[in-house]
Design an enzyme around this catalytic site. Sequence first.
Site, PDB file in Angstrom:
ATOM      1  N   TYR A  57      88.446 -50.084 -13.979  1.00  0.00           N
ATOM      2  CA  TYR A  57      88.747 -51.502 -14.153  1.00  0.00           C
ATOM      3  C   TYR A  57      88.350 -52.256 -12.888  1.00  0.00           C
ATOM      4  O   TYR A  57      88.312 -51.661 -11.797  1.00  0.00           O
ATOM      5  CB  TYR A  57      90.256 -51.705 -14.351  1.00  0.00           C
ATOM      6  CG  TYR A  57      90.791 -51.446 -15.731  1.00  0.00           C
ATOM      7  CD1 TYR A  57      91.843 -50.565 -15.924  1.00  0.00           C
ATOM      8  CD2 TYR A  57      90.286 -52.122 -16.846  1.00  0.00           C
ATOM      9  CE1 TYR A  57      92.377 -50.337 -17.185  1.00  0.00           C
ATOM     10  CE2 TYR A  57      90.814 -51.908 -18.110  1.00  0.00           C
ATOM     11  CZ  TYR A  57      91.856 -51.014 -18.271  1.00  0.00           C
ATOM     12  OH  TYR A  57      92.376 -50.802 -19.520  1.00  0.00           O
ATOM     13  N   GLU A 103      99.014 -51.788 -16.513  1.00  0.00           N
ATOM     14  CA  GLU A 103     100.289 -51.757 -15.769  1.00  0.00           C
ATOM     15  C   GLU A 103     100.078 -52.335 -14.374  1.00  0.00           C
ATOM     16  O   GLU A 103     100.813 -52.033 -13.433  1.00  0.00           O
ATOM     17  CB  GLU A 103     100.844 -50.337 -15.679  1.00  0.00           C
ATOM     18  CG  GLU A 103     101.359 -49.787 -16.996  1.00  0.00           C
ATOM     19  CD  GLU A 103     100.238 -49.577 -18.003  1.00  0.00           C
ATOM     20  OE1 GLU A 103      99.356 -48.718 -17.761  1.00  0.00           O
ATOM     21  OE2 GLU A 103     100.220 -50.283 -19.044  1.00  0.00           O
ATOM     22  N   ASN A 161      90.037 -56.643 -22.975  1.00  0.00           N
ATOM     23  CA  ASN A 161      90.749 -55.361 -23.031  1.00  0.00           C
ATOM     24  C   ASN A 161      91.812 -55.415 -24.128  1.00  0.00           C
ATOM     25  O   ASN A 161      92.768 -56.192 -24.032  1.00  0.00           O
ATOM     26  CB  ASN A 161      91.432 -55.082 -21.687  1.00  0.00           C
ATOM     27  CG  ASN A 161      91.917 -53.646 -21.592  1.00  0.00           C
ATOM     28  OD1 ASN A 161      91.157 -52.745 -21.251  1.00  0.00           O
ATOM     29  ND2 ASN A 161      93.170 -53.427 -21.926  1.00  0.00           N
ATOM     30  N   GLU A 162      91.613 -54.586 -25.149  1.00  0.00           N
ATOM     31  CA  GLU A 162      92.560 -54.559 -26.274  1.00  0.00           C
ATOM     32  C   GLU A 162      92.921 -55.983 -26.719  1.00  0.00           C
ATOM     33  O   GLU A 162      94.086 -56.323 -26.929  1.00  0.00           O
ATOM     34  CB  GLU A 162      93.836 -53.802 -25.893  1.00  0.00           C
ATOM     35  CG  GLU A 162      93.667 -52.314 -25.721  1.00  0.00           C
ATOM     36  CD  GLU A 162      95.001 -51.588 -25.728  1.00  0.00           C
ATOM     37  OE1 GLU A 162      95.992 -52.136 -25.203  1.00  0.00           O
ATOM     38  OE2 GLU A 162      95.059 -50.463 -26.274  1.00  0.00           O
ATOM     39  N   GLU A 242      90.168 -44.592 -24.539  1.00  0.00           N
ATOM     40  CA  GLU A 242      91.366 -44.247 -23.761  1.00  0.00           C
ATOM     41  C   GLU A 242      92.113 -43.133 -24.477  1.00  0.00           C
ATOM     42  O   GLU A 242      92.944 -43.380 -25.351  1.00  0.00           O
ATOM     43  CB  GLU A 242      92.280 -45.459 -23.560  1.00  0.00           C
ATOM     44  CG  GLU A 242      91.691 -46.546 -22.718  1.00  0.00           C
ATOM     45  CD  GLU A 242      92.669 -47.672 -22.473  1.00  0.00           C
ATOM     46  OE1 GLU A 242      93.889 -47.434 -22.576  1.00  0.00           O
ATOM     47  OE2 GLU A 242      92.229 -48.804 -22.202  1.00  0.00           O
ATOM     48  N   TYR A 309     101.060 -40.973 -13.718  1.00  0.00           N
ATOM     49  CA  TYR A 309     100.682 -40.968 -15.135  1.00  0.00           C
ATOM     50  C   TYR A 309     100.665 -39.569 -15.735  1.00  0.00           C
ATOM     51  O   TYR A 309     100.115 -39.342 -16.821  1.00  0.00           O
ATOM     52  CB  TYR A 309      99.304 -41.637 -15.296  1.00  0.00           C
ATOM     53  CG  TYR A 309      99.164 -42.499 -16.538  1.00  0.00           C
ATOM     54  CD1 TYR A 309      98.630 -41.968 -17.698  1.00  0.00           C
ATOM     55  CD2 TYR A 309      99.582 -43.818 -16.551  1.00  0.00           C
ATOM     56  CE1 TYR A 309      98.501 -42.731 -18.841  1.00  0.00           C
ATOM     57  CE2 TYR A 309      99.460 -44.588 -17.685  1.00  0.00           C
ATOM     58  CZ  TYR A 309      98.915 -44.041 -18.837  1.00  0.00           C
ATOM     59  OH  TYR A 309      98.797 -44.810 -19.969  1.00  0.00           O
TER      60      TYR A 309
HETATM   61  C1  LIG Z   1     102.001 -50.105 -27.359  1.00  0.00           C
HETATM   62  C2  LIG Z   1     101.439 -50.937 -26.228  1.00  0.00           C
HETATM   63  C3  LIG Z   1     100.005 -50.570 -25.953  1.00  0.00           C
HETATM   64  C4  LIG Z   1      99.522 -51.286 -24.715  1.00  0.00           C
HETATM   65  N1  LIG Z   1      98.333 -50.595 -24.206  1.00  0.00           N
HETATM   66  C5  LIG Z   1      98.405 -49.726 -23.251  1.00  0.00           C
HETATM   67  S1  LIG Z   1      99.808 -49.095 -22.480  1.00  0.00           S
HETATM   68  C6  LIG Z   1      98.923 -47.981 -21.367  1.00  0.00           C
HETATM   69  C7  LIG Z   1      97.457 -48.375 -21.501  1.00  0.00           C
HETATM   70  C8  LIG Z   1      96.960 -49.277 -20.336  1.00  0.00           C
HETATM   71  O1  LIG Z   1      97.803 -50.403 -20.210  1.00  0.00           O
HETATM   72  C9  LIG Z   1      95.525 -49.729 -20.612  1.00  0.00           C
HETATM   73  O2  LIG Z   1      95.103 -50.621 -19.598  1.00  0.00           O
HETATM   74  C10 LIG Z   1      95.435 -50.454 -21.954  1.00  0.00           C
HETATM   75  O3  LIG Z   1      94.074 -50.765 -22.221  1.00  0.00           O
HETATM   76  C11 LIG Z   1      95.973 -49.592 -23.077  1.00  0.00           C
HETATM   77  N2  LIG Z   1      97.306 -49.168 -22.720  1.00  0.00           N
END
Ligand SMILES: CCCC/N=C1\SC[C@@H]2[C@H](O)[C@H](O)[C@@H](O)CN12
Length: 612
Positions: A57, A103, A161-162, A242, A309
Amino acid sequence: MVFYPFYTDYKNNRFLKDGAPFQFVSGSIHYSRIPRFYWKDRLLKMHMTGLNAIQIYVPWNYHETVQGVYKFSGDQDLEHFLDLANQTGLLVILRPGPYICAEWEMGGLPAWLLQKPNIILRSSDPDYLQAVSNWLAVLLPKIRPWLYINGGNIISVQVENEYGSYFACDYNYMRHLRTLFRFFLGEDVVLFTTDGNTDREMICGTLEGLYATIDFGTDTNFTTAFSRQRRFEPRGPLVNSEFYTGWLDHWGDKHAQVDTQKVSKMLGDMLSMGANVNMYMFEGGTNFGYWNGADHDSRFRSVVTSYDYNAPLSEAGDPTEKLLAIRDVIKRFFPVPEGPMPPATPKFGYGFVNLQKVGNISSLLDKLSPQGPIKSQHPLTFEEIKQYYGFVLYRTKLPRTLAEATPLITPLNGVHDRAYVSVNGVYQGLLERDITLVIKVMGQAGDQLDILVENMGRVNFGTKINDHKGLLGNLILGKDVLTDWQIYPLDIDGAIANGWPHSGFKHTFPSAKNNSSAGPVFYMGTLDSPGLAWDTFLKLRGWTKGQVWINGVNLGRYWPVRGPQQTLYIPGPLLSASRPNNITVLELEKAPSETRVLFMDRAQLNSTNKKS
Ligand SMILES: CCCC/N=C1\SC[C@@H]2[C@H](O)[C@H](O)[C@@H](O)CN12
């Protein structure tokens, strides 16, 4: 036939690199969570595991913490990290956001965005888009020479991102990003998106021209997940961007662990079907300073300092059983470099160090807030006073004598995130977001009411990422709305980086009546090394919650009474083998009677037992 250096072969459902089929087996590593001097060590271990790529990232707020001030040197030297990866034979999957989740504080978005009232982050809000365009116009030209198609090692670039998990579902925002990425990076680089394993996420997170990939862990049926990806990408390579090898911890959680056998089994199954897999995380590292993020589902939950982690490489970069199992899987599909796995860096338990009191914050404002207070009728947020992280002191006077314990209330749950309350320097207790919205205080009219507010990290996922910090509204004491505030921005990190409290300052601890060990108090001490500067782990047994600096570096937060993290990782090169190592501790609640700390040779990340 023209061979593009790296592109998506839709006909044969694969990537092609230099004209040959290419399947990546990759691992996530966050350079912002590892000190520069350890980057090569971690990358070499990832290479020796048999990975052919890494995924990283780019946290916007790590490089533009203050608007318009860009940092790309030292621990922020992204191009040096890319070069080290290149030297180590690792390709790079780059994820520059601008939002990254991870996070990380506010998901990588800089807090100064919140100075625009009611800005709609991650949308086509004009103020947000202008800031994003300015940032990407700085970052992406730096990236372009590193693209594989230009002779570098970046094989693909993720957009956002997501995004499908976000409420906005704003296609114009994603189109704007696609336009910017294409403008600065060219038409030939592989651009992609990553979304969670639901239809809504894939619908809102994907966009034509961006290759849709998916993420999921060992608790998911990978056949089902990849069939969902196929519904959005009927042709092209299967990609799990991921694959969760572990998971994150919030303060108060049980330490998250993911079974090694499950990870290695599913990795093998996915690789054997020709899927491309990135393991999240492969090396997690540490949320140094104030960089941790938070979640807000039913309530605010701050992420711990360690980003171990439960990953194949530990927070300290030590190869684990999980790494060895993964390497055995990779060997079945790819050549793994010959030779031994580089060993764990040496660890040393330096033992106990006694600390002495320096003073409480209200007695040190000349050092910590030299420019003095900002006066305001009503409280101002961190963002309004342009301090984004750490701590701010809010001061006023008791409007009337409180002969009996009187409620101090934050009526709108407006303390973000923790407020430590003192009257005339005597600690009264704390207010905590979502948990403690009223405490009782006593005092005389005109007594000094000090409220130290701590930013515990901005929410990094979901609808609450507009996470303003400080006192977000008025406080009510009995029947009085408290007014006439003096608001002190606190530059603790600046004072400590300049040598305070170890060098040359006379420590004047206030009078005996304030000599309580309760409430926010600084302590100091020195660690004398027996001639080595090896990694170590700091344990604060009996302490409650606070922050630690060593030789001017902010190691992060400790909170042993909440756990599960019990030790703080200290990279050896931060220490001096020959000179005294300056330790500064800010204990926010209550120090033990014996104010000492312990340097151990191992981490403790999984104990919520207060006695541990
Ligand atoms: C259920 C919530 C999903 C949120 N996504 C997450 S929690 C751990 C990981 C990292 O944050 C990562 O950066 C996210 O892209 C996907 N993810």
